[in-house]
Write a protein that holds these residues in place. Structure first.
Motif, PDB file in Angstrom:
ATOM      1  N   ALA A 168     -12.487   2.751  -0.152  1.00 24.46           N
ATOM      2  CA  ALA A 168     -12.932   4.114  -0.411  1.00 24.46           C
ATOM      3  C   ALA A 168     -12.100   4.782  -1.496  1.00 24.46           C
ATOM      4  O   ALA A 168     -12.607   5.598  -2.267  1.00 24.46           O
ATOM      5  CB  ALA A 168     -12.873   4.935   0.875  1.00 24.46           C
TER       6      ALA A 168
ATOM      7  N   ARG B 250     -21.380   1.111   6.726  1.00 26.55           N
ATOM      8  CA  ARG B 250     -20.624   1.664   5.604  1.00 26.55           C
ATOM      9  C   ARG B 250     -19.158   1.248   5.696  1.00 26.55           C
ATOM     10  O   ARG B 250     -18.537   0.908   4.695  1.00 26.55           O
ATOM     11  CB  ARG B 250     -20.731   3.186   5.577  1.00 26.55           C
ATOM     12  CG  ARG B 250     -22.123   3.721   5.277  1.00 26.55           C
ATOM     13  CD  ARG B 250     -22.048   5.192   4.934  1.00 26.55           C
ATOM     14  NE  ARG B 250     -23.376   5.764   4.840  1.00 26.55           N
ATOM     15  CZ  ARG B 250     -23.963   6.459   5.787  1.00 26.55           C
ATOM     16  NH1 ARG B 250     -23.339   6.660   6.935  1.00 26.55           N
ATOM     17  NH2 ARG B 250     -25.167   6.959   5.622  1.00 26.55           N
TER      18      ARG B 250
ATOM     19  N   ARG C  45     -16.531   8.727   2.647  1.00 22.75           N
ATOM     20  CA  ARG C  45     -17.390   7.582   2.350  1.00 22.75           C
ATOM     21  C   ARG C  45     -18.264   7.169   3.528  1.00 22.75           C
ATOM     22  O   ARG C  45     -19.410   6.760   3.348  1.00 22.75           O
ATOM     23  CB  ARG C  45     -16.530   6.393   1.918  1.00 22.75           C
ATOM     24  CG  ARG C  45     -15.983   6.523   0.508  1.00 22.75           C
ATOM     25  CD  ARG C  45     -17.111   6.475  -0.478  1.00 22.75           C
ATOM     26  NE  ARG C  45     -16.622   6.538  -1.847  1.00 22.75           N
ATOM     27  CZ  ARG C  45     -17.413   6.533  -2.908  1.00 22.75           C
ATOM     28  NH1 ARG C  45     -18.716   6.462  -2.746  1.00 22.75           N
ATOM     29  NH2 ARG C  45     -16.918   6.588  -4.121  1.00 22.75           N
TER      30      ARG C  45
ATOM     31  N   LEU D 109     -17.351  -1.096   2.879  1.00 24.40           N
ATOM     32  CA  LEU D 109     -16.159  -0.676   2.155  1.00 24.40           C
ATOM     33  C   LEU D 109     -15.009  -1.661   2.362  1.00 24.40           C
ATOM     34  O   LEU D 109     -14.176  -1.850   1.476  1.00 24.40           O
ATOM     35  CB  LEU D 109     -15.733   0.723   2.608  1.00 24.40           C
ATOM     36  CG  LEU D 109     -16.605   1.888   2.143  1.00 24.40           C
ATOM     37  CD1 LEU D 109     -16.172   3.174   2.834  1.00 24.40           C
ATOM     38  CD2 LEU D 109     -16.535   2.054   0.633  1.00 24.40           C
TER      39      LEU D 109
ATOM     40  N   ARG E 131     -10.457  10.161   2.086  1.00 24.70           N
ATOM     41  CA  ARG E 131     -11.417   9.439   1.252  1.00 24.70           C
ATOM     42  C   ARG E 131     -12.347   8.558   2.103  1.00 24.70           C
ATOM     43  O   ARG E 131     -13.546   8.472   1.843  1.00 24.70           O
ATOM     44  CB  ARG E 131     -10.657   8.575   0.248  1.00 24.70           C
ATOM     45  CG  ARG E 131      -9.850   9.353  -0.767  1.00 24.70           C
ATOM     46  CD  ARG E 131     -10.734   9.922  -1.833  1.00 24.70           C
ATOM     47  NE  ARG E 131     -11.347   8.890  -2.620  1.00 24.70           N
ATOM     48  CZ  ARG E 131     -11.454   8.934  -3.943  1.00 24.70           C
ATOM     49  NH1 ARG E 131     -10.948   9.949  -4.608  1.00 24.70           N
ATOM     50  NH2 ARG E 131     -12.077   7.971  -4.603  1.00 24.70           N
TER      51      ARG E 131
END
Length: 229
Positions: A99, A11, A221, A15, A217
């Motif tokens: 994010a 992830r 995420r 991102l 943020r």
């Protein structure tokens, strides 16, 4: 009670590389890495560290000076660790940018569209954005660090007979935007010291708030430990 998926390096990498803004940031960092090679004795040699702040300043607090000052294998090891750390900082910052700009994921509806309740648009988008700075532990810890650094600075300036270099701690904690606070407050410091202190404090506060929102943020995420209330 809100829950978050487990942290996944995939992830973080997604991102940091999926969005155009995140890729542009990585490109700028890549160009900044050339600065120490082209002009090693100029102020531009600090470009990689500044572009990957504030995490890139963390090794300043660690006792790596003796290792870096060594010779042979010690210097090679220090260079490899330093380069790897800058790369990690760049990926984290790029993921934070991704994010911030990425839209929330949409889940498939399980009910017909005509049965779904009509939701009014959020009346306080700014409040929802700023909530990321206080509704998760990584952002809260960061806010506490910035507050402690800024409190140390204010104590040194207002109550201590010799403030010394107390301003360096909030600058490092809230980097890179904190350097804008320095640029704005320095001219006022010569004319009205109290105004310079006020502008510096306000600038550090805003810079720290921006970083805290980015941290919050990013935490949401990548499946960080979300806590509300």
């Amino acid at each position: 009670m809100p829950t978050s998926p487990r942290f996944s390096p995939r992830r973080l990498l997604a991102l940091a590389t999926d969005g155009l803004a995140a890729r542009a940031y990585l490109g700028v960092v890549g160009l900044g890495v050339l600065a120490p090679v082209v002009a090693p004795d100029s102020p531009y040699a600090m470009a990689p560290t500044l572009l990957t702040a504030p995490l890139s300043f963390l090794p300043i607090l660690l006792p790596f000076g003796a290792v870096a000052a060594g010779s042979g294998p010690a210097q090679v090891a220090a260079a490899v660790v330093g380069g790897g750390w800058l790369l990690l900082c760049a990926l984290v910052n790029a993921a934070a940018v991704g994010a911030l700009l990425r839209r929330p994921d949409r889940r498939p509806n399980r009910r017909p569209a005509e049965q779904l309740p009509v939701q009014a648009p959020s009346a306080r988008p700014r409040r929802a954005l700023l909530a990321a700075a206080v509704d998760n532990w990584p952002a809260r810890v960061y806010v506490a660090v910035v507050a402690a650094a800024l409190g140390t600075f204010l104590y040194a300036v207002l109550l201590s007979p010799d403030p010394g270099f107390a301003g360096i701690w909030p600058i490092l904690a809230a980097a890179p935007l904190s350097f804008l606070a320095v640029a704005v407050s320095t001219p006022a410091e010569y004319a009205l010291p109290w105004l310079g202190t006020l502008l510096f404090t306000a600038g550090i506060t805003l810079a720290g708030l921006v970083n805290a929102v980015l941290i919050g943020r990013l935490t949401r995420r990548i499946g960080g430990p979300a806590t509300r209330g």
